[in-house]
Design a protein around this motif. Structure first.
Motif, PDB file in Angstrom:
ATOM      1  N   PRO A  88      -9.873   0.377  -4.483  1.00  0.00           N
ATOM      2  CA  PRO A  88     -10.638   0.260  -3.244  1.00  0.00           C
ATOM      3  C   PRO A  88     -10.235  -0.927  -2.367  1.00  0.00           C
ATOM      4  CG  PRO A  88     -12.007  -0.284  -5.145  1.00  0.00           C
ATOM      5  CD  PRO A  88     -10.697   0.204  -5.665  1.00  0.00           C
ATOM      6  N   GLU A 105       0.819  -1.210   0.000  1.00  0.00           N
ATOM      7  CA  GLU A 105       0.000   0.000   0.000  1.00  0.00           C
ATOM      8  C   GLU A 105       0.857   1.267   0.000  1.00  0.00           C
ATOM      9  OE1 GLU A 105      -0.388  -2.552   2.109  1.00  0.00           O
ATOM     10  OE2 GLU A 105      -2.331  -3.364   1.516  1.00  0.00           O
ATOM     11  N   SER A 129      -7.438   5.585  -3.075  1.00  0.00           N
ATOM     12  CA  SER A 129      -8.500   4.761  -2.491  1.00  0.00           C
ATOM     13  C   SER A 129      -9.651   4.579  -3.479  1.00  0.00           C
ATOM     14  CB  SER A 129      -9.024   5.400  -1.208  1.00  0.00           C
ATOM     15  OG  SER A 129      -8.033   5.383  -0.224  1.00  0.00           O
ATOM     16  N   GLN A 136      -5.633  -1.260   1.345  1.00  0.00           N
ATOM     17  CA  GLN A 136      -5.845  -0.627   2.648  1.00  0.00           C
ATOM     18  C   GLN A 136      -4.673   0.285   2.962  1.00  0.00           C
ATOM     19  OE1 GLN A 136      -8.589  -0.908   4.655  1.00  0.00           O
ATOM     20  NE2 GLN A 136      -9.459  -1.969   2.913  1.00  0.00           N
TER      21      GLN A 136
END
Length: 186
Positions: A183, A60, A179, A186
């Motif tokens: 989606p 991420e 985001s 995280q």
């Protein structure tokens, strides 16, 4: 029964120890990345628009670094475009200044001749000088109109100015964009 209890305690301690170790490693990893982020942002703030995050992992945080690097590429492209436009604008202004000097000098000479040599000039010569003066003013009028048109067409959309940038807001906007695009991340 005691053996089961000891096994449970040992397993619970091992899980707690492994969790603490994982949290410590995660903390150090994020701390190192935060320090790197500070360094990259400071370099960019000082004008090094080529400063980028090294992206070796695609977790991420790595994906956020890729997005930040893309934003840096766009900022660098915009700054280079602005510099190029400013160079072209300066060259145009120099050329126009030169183009304006010639008819202004000619008009000044014609007016000085009419002013100081009026009594010695033939009426036909006066008419010719006045016609030349009129032609020069027409040329100047066209140049000024062209300049006004160019000023409207070439008006810069960005101003060359410095100021504070709220990097926190920029990063939050990039995180929101990431985001929305990814989606599941995280």
């Amino acid at each position: 029964q005691h053996a089961g209890y000891y096994t449970f305690v040992i397993m619970a301690a091992a899980v707690l120890l492994a969790s603490a170790l994982a949290m410590a490693l995660l903390f150090w990893s994020f701390r190192d990345r935060a320090e790197m982020a500070k360094e990259i942002l400071l370099r960019m703030q000082k004008g090094d628009l080529k400063a980028r995050f090294p992206t070796t992992r695609m977790d991420e945080v790595g994906q956020m670094m890729v997005l930040f690097n893309q934003m840096g590429d766009e900022i660098e492209r915009l700054v280079e475009s602005l510099k190029k436009n400013e160079t072209h604008r300066l060259e145009l202004m120099q050329s126009l200044t030169h183009d304006l000097r010639t008819p202004v000098s000619s008009l000044r000479n014609l007016i000085e001749t009419l002013r100081f040599e009026d009594k010695r000039l033939e009426p036909k010569a006066k008419v010719e000088l006045m016609d030349l003066a009129y032609q020069e003013t027409e040329y100047l009028t066209r140049l000024v109109e062209d300049l006004l048109f160019l000023a409207l067409v070439l008006e810069p959309k960005y101003k060359d100015e410095t100021g504070q940038v709220a990097m926190h807001d920029v990063i939050e906007a990039q995180m929101a964009a990431a985001s929305a695009t990814h989606p599941k991340v995280q």
